[in-house]
Design a protein around this motif. Structure first.
Motif, mmCIF file in Angstrom:
data_model
loop_
_atom_site.group_PDB
_atom_site.id
_atom_site.type_symbol
_atom_site.label_atom_id
_atom_site.label_comp_id
_atom_site.label_asym_id
_atom_site.label_seq_id
_atom_site.Cartn_x
_atom_site.Cartn_y
_atom_site.Cartn_z
ATOM 1 N N ARG A 192 -1.651 -2.730 -8.900
ATOM 2 C CA ARG A 192 -2.939 -2.542 -9.587
ATOM 3 C C ARG A 192 -3.400 -3.829 -10.259
ATOM 4 O O ARG A 192 -4.584 -4.118 -10.323
ATOM 5 N N SER A 193 -2.453 -4.598 -10.760
ATOM 6 C CA SER A 193 -2.794 -5.825 -11.484
ATOM 7 C C SER A 193 -3.391 -6.889 -10.557
ATOM 8 O O SER A 193 -3.952 -7.862 -11.024
ATOM 9 N N GLN A 194 -3.284 -6.670 -9.250
ATOM 10 C CA GLN A 194 -3.803 -7.641 -8.293
ATOM 11 C C GLN A 194 -5.288 -7.420 -7.992
ATOM 12 O O GLN A 194 -5.838 -8.067 -7.103
ATOM 13 N N GLY A 195 -5.898 -6.493 -8.689
ATOM 14 C CA GLY A 195 -7.346 -6.333 -8.535
ATOM 15 C C GLY A 195 -7.754 -5.237 -7.575
ATOM 16 O O GLY A 195 -7.201 -4.149 -7.603
ATOM 17 N N ASP A 196 -8.711 -5.537 -6.703
ATOM 18 C CA ASP A 196 -9.351 -4.595 -5.783
ATOM 19 C C ASP A 196 -8.323 -3.731 -5.041
ATOM 20 O O ASP A 196 -7.564 -4.207 -4.214
ATOM 21 N N LEU A 197 -8.348 -2.427 -5.336
ATOM 22 C CA LEU A 197 -7.378 -1.507 -4.724
ATOM 23 C C LEU A 197 -7.780 -1.078 -3.319
ATOM 24 O O LEU A 197 -6.951 -0.621 -2.552
ATOM 25 N N SER A 198 -9.045 -1.255 -2.961
ATOM 26 C CA SER A 198 -9.517 -0.776 -1.662
ATOM 27 C C SER A 198 -8.903 -1.534 -0.490
ATOM 28 O O SER A 198 -8.771 -0.978 0.594
ATOM 29 N N GLU A 199 -8.509 -2.754 -0.693
ATOM 30 C CA GLU A 199 -7.907 -3.538 0.391
ATOM 31 C C GLU A 199 -6.532 -4.068 -0.008
ATOM 32 O O GLU A 199 -6.106 -5.114 0.450
ATOM 33 N N ASN A 200 -5.835 -3.307 -0.843
ATOM 34 C CA ASN A 200 -4.548 -3.742 -1.368
ATOM 35 C C ASN A 200 -3.418 -2.996 -0.644
ATOM 36 O O ASN A 200 -3.112 -1.854 -0.946
ATOM 37 N N ALA A 201 -2.781 -3.674 0.304
ATOM 38 C CA ALA A 201 -1.715 -3.065 1.102
ATOM 39 C C ALA A 201 -0.505 -2.701 0.246
ATOM 40 O O ALA A 201 0.146 -1.685 0.493
ATOM 41 N N GLU A 202 -0.203 -3.524 -0.747
ATOM 42 C CA GLU A 202 0.932 -3.224 -1.625
ATOM 43 C C GLU A 202 0.701 -1.935 -2.393
ATOM 44 O O GLU A 202 1.607 -1.131 -2.569
ATOM 45 N N TYR A 203 -0.535 -1.748 -2.857
ATOM 46 C CA TYR A 203 -0.863 -0.531 -3.592
ATOM 47 C C TYR A 203 -0.745 0.681 -2.669
ATOM 48 O O TYR A 203 -0.152 1.700 -3.044
ATOM 49 N N ASP A 204 -1.287 0.558 -1.448
ATOM 50 C CA ASP A 204 -1.195 1.663 -0.480
ATOM 51 C C ASP A 204 0.258 2.004 -0.167
ATOM 52 O O ASP A 204 0.636 3.177 -0.099
ATOM 53 N N ALA A 205 1.090 0.986 0.017
ATOM 54 C CA ALA A 205 2.502 1.203 0.312
ATOM 55 C C ALA A 205 3.209 1.878 -0.863
ATOM 56 O O ALA A 205 4.013 2.788 -0.677
ATOM 57 N N ALA A 206 2.895 1.453 -2.074
ATOM 58 C CA ALA A 206 3.508 2.039 -3.268
ATOM 59 C C ALA A 206 3.067 3.494 -3.451
ATOM 60 O O ALA A 206 3.879 4.348 -3.822
ATOM 61 N N LYS A 207 1.788 3.776 -3.184
ATOM 62 C CA LYS A 207 1.297 5.160 -3.280
ATOM 63 C C LYS A 207 1.985 6.040 -2.240
ATOM 64 O O LYS A 207 2.354 7.180 -2.522
ATOM 65 N N ASP A 208 2.180 5.492 -1.034
ATOM 66 C CA ASP A 208 2.864 6.225 0.025
ATOM 67 C C ASP A 208 4.316 6.501 -0.387
ATOM 68 O O ASP A 208 4.814 7.621 -0.233
ATOM 69 N N GLU A 209 4.972 5.489 -0.929
ATOM 70 C CA GLU A 209 6.358 5.650 -1.397
ATOM 71 C C GLU A 209 6.437 6.689 -2.514
ATOM 72 O O GLU A 209 7.344 7.517 -2.551
ATOM 73 N N GLN A 210 5.444 6.660 -3.403
ATOM 74 C CA GLN A 210 5.404 7.624 -4.500
ATOM 75 C C GLN A 210 5.264 9.050 -3.960
ATOM 76 O O GLN A 210 5.939 9.966 -4.428
ATOM 77 N N GLY A 211 4.414 9.223 -2.967
ATOM 78 C CA GLY A 211 4.223 10.543 -2.369
ATOM 79 C C GLY A 211 5.506 11.078 -1.745
ATOM 80 O O GLY A 211 5.869 12.245 -1.935
ATOM 81 N N LYS A 212 6.205 10.220 -1.008
ATOM 82 C CA LYS A 212 7.478 10.628 -0.379
ATOM 83 C C LYS A 212 8.530 10.942 -1.433
ATOM 84 O O LYS A 212 9.290 11.901 -1.300
ATOM 85 N N LEU A 213 8.573 10.138 -2.480
ATOM 86 C CA LEU A 213 9.522 10.342 -3.561
ATOM 87 C C LEU A 213 9.288 11.691 -4.245
ATOM 88 O O LEU A 213 10.213 12.475 -4.449
ATOM 89 N N GLU A 214 8.034 11.963 -4.597
ATOM 90 C CA GLU A 214 7.710 13.219 -5.286
ATOM 91 C C GLU A 214 7.993 14.426 -4.396
ATOM 92 O O GLU A 214 8.429 15.470 -4.879
ATOM 93 N N LYS A 215 7.774 14.288 -3.088
ATOM 94 C CA LYS A 215 8.085 15.383 -2.165
ATOM 95 C C LYS A 215 9.583 15.635 -2.137
ATOM 96 O O LYS A 215 10.031 16.784 -2.185
ATOM 97 N N ARG A 216 10.389 14.565 -2.076
ATOM 98 C CA ARG A 216 11.847 14.733 -2.053
ATOM 99 C C ARG A 216 12.332 15.365 -3.351
ATOM 100 O O ARG A 216 13.194 16.248 -3.338
ATOM 101 N N ILE A 217 11.768 14.946 -4.477
ATOM 102 C CA ILE A 217 12.139 15.534 -5.767
ATOM 103 C C ILE A 217 11.829 17.034 -5.760
ATOM 104 O O ILE A 217 12.666 17.852 -6.136
#
Length: 165
Positions: A39-64
């Motif tokens: 998020r600190s890197q600015g524009d989230l619409s084209e931020n691959a790191e943010y998308d990857a982290a959100k994807d990881e978060q989704g998988k993590l929460e599903k496993r939990i």
């Protein structure tokens, strides 16, 4: 999973509890930090790191959520009460594959604990289902995807140490 029960060994239950604790106390914090950094890197619409982290978060929460659901409906087998008269969940079973003339020791476990690499077979698998309820000396037929395989039950034990003797 309503009104469903998952049978598992005490070891399997404890391993799930440990995994859940690790996911909640360590992995959630790591993912939260990744999201904060992205998020600190600015524009989230084209931020691959943010998308990857959100994807990881989704998988993590599903496993939990999956682990929490399994633990709620788990029926833990009291391993001190495992019968050595017949195969049940928690048993270590020494069997001979009569088709291949190979002897193996399997631990019969609940489906959530199955691990074929470590010879922990599910009570719901073809071989596990075929063995359940049978006694030492009996020959059972397991209906596998590759055809029917006869297994002779050589030993039934409570512990891995007993099975190794």
């Amino acid at each position: 999973m309503a009104n469903q029960v998952i049978t598992m060994t005490k070891e399997g239950y404890e391993n799930l509890e440990k995994e859940l604790n690790e996911l909640i106390t360590v992995k959630r914090v790591e993912v939260k930090e990744k999201l904060k950094e992205a998020r600190s890197q600015g524009d989230l619409s084209e931020n691959a790191e943010y998308d990857a982290a959100k994807d990881e978060q989704g998988k993590l929460e599903k496993r939990i959520a999956d682990i929490e659901a399994m633990l709620k409906i788990a029926q833990v087998v009291d391993e001190s009460e495992i019968s050595i008269d017949k195969v049940s969940v928690g048993s270590y079973v020494t069997v001979k594959n009569l088709k291949r003339n190979v002897v193996n020791v399997y631990k019969i476990v609940g489906s959530a604990e199955a691990d074929s690499v470590n010879k922990r077979i599910s009570d719901e698998s073809p071989v596990g289902k075929a063995l359940l309820g049978h006694k030492k000396g009996e020959v059972v037929e397991a209906e596998t995807p590759s055809g029917s395989i006869p297994y002779e039950i050589l030993e039934i034990n409570r512990t891995e140490e007993e099975a190794a003797q």
